[in-house]
Write a protein that holds these residues in place. Structure first.
Motif, short mmCIF file in Angstrom:
data_model
loop_
_atom_site.label_atom_id
_atom_site.label_comp_id
_atom_site.label_asym_id
_atom_site.label_seq_id
_atom_site.Cartn_x
_atom_site.Cartn_y
_atom_site.Cartn_z
N GLU A 164 1.13 -1.37 -0.35
CA GLU A 164 -0.32 -0.20 0.40
C GLU A 164 0.73 1.02 0.25
N VAL A 165 0.26 2.16 -0.05
CA VAL A 165 1.07 3.71 0.15
C VAL A 165 0.32 4.28 1.21
N PRO A 166 2.11 4.26 2.22
CA PRO A 166 0.57 4.70 3.55
C PRO A 166 1.00 6.19 3.86
N ASP A 167 0.83 6.63 4.99
CA ASP A 167 0.70 8.00 5.32
C ASP A 167 2.73 8.35 5.73
N PHE A 168 2.96 7.06 6.40
CA PHE A 168 4.28 6.98 7.16
C PHE A 168 4.47 6.02 6.90
N ALA A 169 5.52 5.69 7.63
CA ALA A 169 7.11 5.21 7.54
C ALA A 169 6.42 3.51 8.03
N PHE A 170 5.71 4.44 9.62
CA PHE A 170 5.90 2.74 11.01
C PHE A 170 7.37 3.10 11.48
N ASN A 171 7.68 3.61 11.13
CA ASN A 171 8.88 3.92 12.02
C ASN A 171 10.06 4.84 11.55
N GLU A 172 10.01 5.62 13.42
CA GLU A 172 10.13 7.53 12.56
C GLU A 172 11.71 7.41 12.72
N TYR A 173 12.23 6.59 13.02
CA TYR A 173 13.77 7.01 12.73
C TYR A 173 14.14 6.48 11.24
N SER A 209 9.39 4.32 26.33
CA SER A 209 8.23 4.15 25.93
C SER A 209 8.34 4.54 24.61
N VAL A 210 8.29 6.29 24.37
CA VAL A 210 8.18 6.39 23.25
C VAL A 210 8.61 6.15 22.48
N GLY A 211 10.42 5.90 22.81
CA GLY A 211 10.87 5.43 21.74
C GLY A 211 10.92 4.30 21.48
N ILE A 212 10.52 3.34 21.72
CA ILE A 212 9.96 2.11 21.61
C ILE A 212 9.25 1.70 19.77
N PHE A 213 8.15 2.51 21.12
CA PHE A 213 7.04 2.36 20.27
C PHE A 213 7.00 3.32 18.92
N ALA A 214 8.29 4.72 19.02
CA ALA A 214 8.53 5.02 17.53
C ALA A 214 8.78 3.63 16.55
N PHE A 215 9.30 2.88 17.00
CA PHE A 215 9.82 1.92 16.31
C PHE A 215 8.96 1.23 15.69
N PHE A 216 8.47 1.14 15.68
CA PHE A 216 6.82 0.22 14.66
C PHE A 216 5.49 1.29 14.40
N SER A 217 6.07 2.56 14.52
CA SER A 217 4.52 3.69 14.79
C SER A 217 4.61 5.17 14.28
N TYR A 218 4.30 5.86 14.43
CA TYR A 218 4.38 7.30 14.09
C TYR A 218 4.12 8.32 15.21
N PRO A 219 4.57 7.98 16.61
CA PRO A 219 3.98 9.01 17.49
C PRO A 219 4.92 10.51 17.85
N PHE A 220 5.41 10.51 16.84
CA PHE A 220 6.00 11.89 16.17
C PHE A 220 5.13 12.45 15.51
N HIS A 221 3.75 11.84 14.76
CA HIS A 221 2.85 12.93 13.87
C HIS A 221 1.57 12.86 14.61
N ILE A 222 1.57 12.83 15.79
CA ILE A 222 0.39 12.65 16.56
C ILE A 222 0.91 14.17 17.96
N PRO A 223 -0.43 14.45 17.67
CA PRO A 223 0.27 15.85 18.44
C PRO A 223 0.07 15.81 19.63
N ALA A 224 -0.89 14.78 20.65
CA ALA A 224 -0.75 14.93 21.69
C ALA A 224 0.35 14.14 22.86
N ILE A 225 0.77 12.72 21.26
CA ILE A 225 2.27 12.28 21.48
C ILE A 225 3.55 13.31 21.78
N VAL A 226 3.63 14.10 21.14
CA VAL A 226 4.43 14.78 21.23
C VAL A 226 4.44 15.93 22.06
N ALA A 227 3.42 16.41 22.53
CA ALA A 227 3.14 17.50 23.23
C ALA A 227 3.57 17.00 24.53
N ALA A 228 3.09 15.64 24.89
CA ALA A 228 3.73 14.52 25.81
C ALA A 228 5.67 14.10 25.89
#
Length: 561
Positions: A283-292, A332-351
């Motif tokens: 598919e063509v996702p909006d994110f890489a599902f890995n922030e790094y 937790s954020v660092g690990i979640f960022a390896f499989f998802s896109y937390p730094f594109h979610i304003p609430a998680i970025v704020a936290a």
């Protein structure tokens, strides 16, 4: 006399309360960033986040100003920030957990029609990631106050239990892993679990073997639970890394990840060196599902290094028991960022930003004494100024889109009811929505429906180049060319759509209609495309696919093929 003494006592008590309130009131703008979790926009797609980014921009500017003023005027008040921020996040996490439980039991609607559980988010993935961030904070306070058994202890215990109850329902493997590892890390900091592996002997080897078996079994289970999803992410990582290596200094040209990745995946599949499994899950996702990987691909090695420096540096600063939970949340954020896109979610970025500020503040107040000198004050000052500048950019980038969102909602009503001419007029008045892929596609489709094929194509070309890599854009471009009787160009767009995401049936259906056109009749190509439509196994059978197959049968019958 007694009345006078009582009045004096009450007055002194009131002044103490005001002094206490003032001590925390000045910190409210700093903590207000995390309030973005409850900002929402109605009548627009659930992933519309411009309103939250604009809020975060305003709150970030206010927080930067307050931090600079406090550092210069009254830095003693900053000592209260770590506890105030941590408990704010814990309370918000508890509210989110309760909201999620209400959704699970059907007492409240979610924010997405496809998901039962979203909290105040638009998707269970970011929601679960947010809970995984809060969990170590609550566990740390639970341990800290375990001997006192007061209000903090029972509050932390309640939030911990709520999160543990609702987190499995989110079905987010990344959040489970982030929560589990961060809590184990936290327990190790308190109890020294790593010492179990230090002594040599059969006990240490047995513990190590059991841990390895549990880890391997858990990893295999999480992979097999959503195998297609995992394989799809592996493909995204593979293509993204390959593209990043071609441009190690990054793109930095205003294009989105989706637009860049769409081109890269089209090139990858055009080489014919892919597997059937890759074709099926592409598919063509909006994110890489890995922030790094995404940071490396879009901003180069410098952006990746900056991300790792902020995350690793903040973790290194959390050395006191009071901030063990902060280190767990950052992990937790660092690990979640390896499989998802937390730094594109304003609430998680704020936290995350708030946790980094807490780590810095706690470091400067090590042993309860301020450590601010000229150098450290300059570091914090520059950091606050940079944060304020980024917040201002974030605000300005999204404010126009927020301003026009209500007009967009009205225009979408016209679009959804088929009043395309009126929709075009309304869409063309929205100058702040140019970076929104949904808006641009709706505008282009409205132009196509009103016969403005060239204008539709012009909008789509810009969208495909800069905003979105969705193959549906290529399909609509092909339909526009077909309507303008440029049949070869239409065929090229359909074939590019197939190459970009080979597993979809719709572009083959469009090819059938193109080859069946008397002005571009190709019976052999028509039969080949029709065979794919009729026989290719779809990911999910739907009414649309059945209707396409019925129409293709009718076309073949008419052409005697």
């Amino acid at each position: 006399m007694e009345n006078a003494g009582m009045k004096k006592f009450l007055w002194e008590l009131f002044k103490l309360f005001l002094r206490w309130l003032w001590g925390y009131a000045v910190l409210v703008p700093v903590v207000a960033m995390v309030g973005v979790v409850f900002v929402s926009s109605r009548g627009v797609p659930p992933d519309f986040l411009a309103g939250q980014w604009a809020w975060l921009g305003r709150a970030g500017m206010a927080a930067g100003l307050v931090l600079v003023v406090l550092i210069l005027a009254d830095d003693e008040k900053l000592k209260r920030l770590p506890g105030f921020a941590v408990w704010t996040l814990i309370v918000l996490g508890g509210v989110e957990a309760v909201l999620g439980l209400l959704q699970v039991f059907g007492l409240r609607e979610s924010n997405h029609a496809l998901f039962t559980l979203t909290g105040s988010f638009y998707n269970p993935g970011p929601y679960s990631g947010y809970l995984a961030l809060v969990l170590p904070l609550a566990v740390n306070e639970l341990i800290r106050y375990s001997l006192l058994k007061g209000l903090p202890f029972y509050t932390a215990l309640t939030v911990t239990l709520l999160i543990v109850c609702v987190l499995p329902a989110g079905m987010s493997r990344a959040a489970w892993l982030a929560a589990g590892v961060s809590v184990v890390f936290l327990l190790d900091r308190w109890l020294g679990l790593h010492r179990l592996f230090v002594p040599k002997g059969w006990r240490a080897r047995l513990v190590a073997a059991v841990c390895l078996i549990v880890i391997a079994a858990s990893a295999a289970g999480m992979y097999l639970m959503k195998k297609d999803s995992a394989d799809g992410r592996l493909l995204v990582w593979k293509i993204s890394l390959s593209e990043a290596m071609k441009h190690p200094v990054g793109w930095i040209d205003g294009r989105t990840f989706s637009a860049v990745y769409g081109e890269a995946q089209e090139e990858y599949f055009s080489r014919n060196g892919y597997t059937d499994e890759e074709e099926r899950v592409a598919e063509v996702p909006d994110f890489a599902f890995n922030e790094y990987i995404q940071a490396f691909m879009m901003t180069g090695i410098w952006g990746l290094a900056a991300l790792l420096l902020v995350l690793g540096g903040s973790l290194a600063l959390c050395r006191r028991e009071k901030t063990f939970g902060v280190s767990g949340a950052l992990l937790s954020v660092g690990i979640f960022a390896f499989f998802s896109y937390p730094f594109h979610i304003p609430a998680i970025v704020a936290a995350f930003v708030l946790l980094v500020i807490v780590a810095l503040t706690d470091y400067f107040y090590k042993d309860g004494k301020a450590r601010f000198d000229v150098k450290s004050g300059m570091v914090v000052g520059y950091t606050a100024i940079m944060a304020g500048g980024l917040s201002f950019y974030c605000f300005m980038r999204n404010e126009l889109e927020v301003r026009d969102v209500s007009k967009w909602s009205q225009a979408r009503m016209l679009y959804n009811t088929g009043a395309y001419s009126s929709a075009v007029e309304s869409y063309q008045q929205l100058y702040g929505m140019d970076d929104n892929a949904d808006y641009r596609f709706e505008l282009a489709r409205s132009l196509y429906k009103t016969g403005c094929y060239q204008q539709a194509k012009d909008v789509l070309e810009k969208t495909l180049s800069d905003v979105s890599g969705d193959p549906m854009i290529l399909n609509l471009m092909g339909r526009s060319e077909h309507a303008m009787q440029d049949y070869e160009q239409a065929e090229e767009y359909y074939l590019r759509s197939i190459t970009r995401v080979p597993g979809r049936i719709y572009p083959y259906y469009l090819l059938v209609k193109l080859y069946a056109d008397p002005e571009y009749y190709h019976p052999d190509k028509l039969k080949q495309a029709a065979d794919v439509v009729l026989n290719k196994e779809p990911k999910v059978m739907s009414t649309a696919i059945r209707q396409m197959r019925e129409e293709v049968h009718e076309i073949l019958k008419q052409k005697n093929i």
